[in-house]
Design a protein around this motif. Structure first.
Motif, PDB file in Angstrom:
ATOM      1  N   ASN A  99      10.790  -4.704   0.948  1.00  0.00           N
ATOM      2  CA  ASN A  99      11.686  -3.674   1.490  1.00  0.00           C
ATOM      3  C   ASN A  99      13.035  -4.152   1.929  1.00  0.00           C
ATOM      4  OD1 ASN A  99      11.684  -5.157   3.956  1.00  0.00           O
ATOM      5  ND2 ASN A  99       9.422  -4.170   4.214  1.00  0.00           N
ATOM      6  N   LEU A 100      13.809  -3.336   2.528  1.00  0.00           N
ATOM      7  CA  LEU A 100      15.139  -3.913   2.969  1.00  0.00           C
ATOM      8  C   LEU A 100      15.148  -4.952   3.656  1.00  0.00           C
ATOM      9  CD1 LEU A 100      18.194  -1.513   3.506  1.00  0.00           C
ATOM     10  CD2 LEU A 100      17.687  -3.175   5.085  1.00  0.00           C
ATOM     11  N   GLN A 115      16.589 -10.557   4.576  1.00  0.00           N
ATOM     12  CA  GLN A 115      16.138 -12.083   4.542  1.00  0.00           C
ATOM     13  C   GLN A 115      16.383 -12.948   3.345  1.00  0.00           C
ATOM     14  OE1 GLN A 115      11.876 -11.567   5.699  1.00  0.00           O
ATOM     15  NE2 GLN A 115      12.420 -10.034   7.347  1.00  0.00           N
ATOM     16  N   SER A 116      16.052 -12.712   2.232  1.00  0.00           N
ATOM     17  CA  SER A 116      16.030 -13.426   0.994  1.00  0.00           C
ATOM     18  C   SER A 116      17.441 -13.655   0.941  1.00  0.00           C
ATOM     19  CB  SER A 116      15.690 -12.559  -0.145  1.00  0.00           C
ATOM     20  OG  SER A 116      14.316 -12.414   0.024  1.00  0.00           O
ATOM     21  N   VAL A 117      18.453 -12.745   1.072  1.00  0.00           N
ATOM     22  CA  VAL A 117      19.943 -13.138   0.835  1.00  0.00           C
ATOM     23  C   VAL A 117      20.310 -14.065   1.991  1.00  0.00           C
ATOM     24  CG1 VAL A 117      22.252 -12.179   1.450  1.00  0.00           C
ATOM     25  CG2 VAL A 117      20.660 -10.735   0.227  1.00  0.00           C
ATOM     26  N   VAL A 159      14.462   0.550   1.611  1.00  0.00           N
ATOM     27  CA  VAL A 159      13.664   1.310   2.622  1.00  0.00           C
ATOM     28  C   VAL A 159      13.464   0.675   3.985  1.00  0.00           C
ATOM     29  CG1 VAL A 159      11.597   2.631   3.069  1.00  0.00           C
ATOM     30  CG2 VAL A 159      12.583   3.024   1.168  1.00  0.00           C
ATOM     31  N   LEU A 160      13.869   0.610   5.109  1.00  0.00           N
ATOM     32  CA  LEU A 160      13.432  -0.088   6.148  1.00  0.00           C
ATOM     33  C   LEU A 160      11.935  -0.526   6.517  1.00  0.00           C
ATOM     34  CD1 LEU A 160      16.347   1.042   8.576  1.00  0.00           C
ATOM     35  CD2 LEU A 160      16.251  -1.400   7.792  1.00  0.00           C
ATOM     36  N   MET A 196       0.986  -1.261  -0.002  1.00  0.00           N
ATOM     37  CA  MET A 196      -0.006  -0.004   0.053  1.00  0.00           C
ATOM     38  C   MET A 196       1.017   1.229   0.098  1.00  0.00           C
ATOM     39  SD  MET A 196      -3.352  -0.789  -0.146  1.00  0.00           S
ATOM     40  CE  MET A 196      -4.636  -0.037   1.020  1.00  0.00           C
ATOM     41  N   SER A 197       1.941   1.212   0.651  1.00  0.00           N
ATOM     42  CA  SER A 197       2.832   2.366   0.727  1.00  0.00           C
ATOM     43  C   SER A 197       3.509   2.285  -0.786  1.00  0.00           C
ATOM     44  CB  SER A 197       3.999   2.080   1.693  1.00  0.00           C
ATOM     45  OG  SER A 197       3.548   2.092   2.969  1.00  0.00           O
ATOM     46  N   LEU A 198       4.045   1.351  -1.305  1.00  0.00           N
ATOM     47  CA  LEU A 198       4.322   1.283  -2.711  1.00  0.00           C
ATOM     48  C   LEU A 198       3.347   2.060  -3.688  1.00  0.00           C
ATOM     49  CD1 LEU A 198       6.554   0.595  -4.869  1.00  0.00           C
ATOM     50  CD2 LEU A 198       5.348  -1.657  -4.855  1.00  0.00           C
TER      51      LEU A 198
END
Length: 267
Positions: free
Chosen positions: A127-128, A133-135, A172-173, A29-31
């Protein structure tokens, strides 16, 4: 940071039609709100896309919020359901690794819907925190192929069957997005998927939060480290085929979604 990420990585170009994957949560929603403002300042068109996996009392409420928000922003909104595409709701399934099935099916439908709309880019709300987490998840799994595809403009198989994905919020955190959503009074559905509590991402998320409390900046450092080593990772170029079942481009004979669908059919 949002605009800088778009500019530095050339995520959006003049004349693009950007499909935004909007679930109704804080990130997406922010995006949507940010890209709505961005589109008014540039020659870029946007549309919102929501995937309905069929979780009663959760996804239906999320999508209702998204619809109202899109109307207020003047943004076209499209939906696609599992029921229409696959003939079942996600709640009908009794499987292990529930989130794996749901995630694979959702990504497939997002791409298909974006392609049908004619979108040139597909923006997702990672987000960041999500990127860190994905890394770590791919490191723990030893999944070199997937770790190559991370970044603000993930590397994908170059084929007209894929709509290039972009991550404008990648730097973005999550806590910054929380503040943004509160300040702008975004109509976010306060709830989470009832089936999402037990999976690898949640475990890695808890691990990173513990590290972040003890060593502030851990998440940012993981993402920065990844950005430094990515150019040194040898990527596969052009090694793809087409799914023998659905015809979508993929890296093997059968795409992951069709593979999982076949498992469901065979019991």
């Amino acid at each position: 940071m949002f605009v800088r990420t778009i500019s530095q990585n050339n995520l959006i170009e003049k004349g693009d039609l950007v499909a935004i994957g909007v679930s109704g949560g804080m990130d997406s929603m922010s995006l949507l709100h940010l890209l709505s403002k961005f589109s008014k300042k540039t020659n870029v068109n946007i549309v919102a896309v929501s995937i309905d996996e069929g979780t009663p009392g959760y996804r239906d409420k999320c999508i209702e919020n998204v619809k109202k928000f899109c109307v207020s922003l003047g943004v076209e909104h499209h939906t696609q359901s599992y029921k229409e595409a696959f003939g079942f709701n996600i709640e009908d399934l009794d499987v292990k690794k529930f989130c794996t099935y749901c995630g694979v099916f959702r990504r497939k439908l997002l791409n298909q819907k974006a392609k049908k709309i004619g979108a040139t880019k597909l923006a997702i709300g990672h987000n960041l925190d999500d990127e860190a987490q994905s890394v770590l998840m791919n490191v723990l799994r030893g999944d070199v192929a997937r770790i190559q595809r991370l970044g603000p403009k993930p590397g994908v198989l170059e084929d007209e069957g894929f709509v290039p994905r972009i991550k404008p919020l990648r730097n973005v955190l999550k806590k910054e997005l929380a503040v943004y959503s509160i300040v702008n009074e975004l109509p976010i559905f306060e709830g989470s998927c009832p089936r999402s509590g037990d999976n690898t991402r949640r475990d890695v998320q808890a691990l990173l939060m513990g590290m972040e409390r003890k060593y502030p900046g851990t998440r940012s450092q993981i993402v920065k480290f990844y950005d430094k080593i990515k150019p040194k990772i040898v990527e596969k170029n052009g090694e793809f085929s087409y799914c023998e079942t659905c015809g979508d481009p993929c890296s093997s004979k059968i795409c992951k979604a069709c593979e999982l669908l076949e498992k469901l059919r065979s019991g």
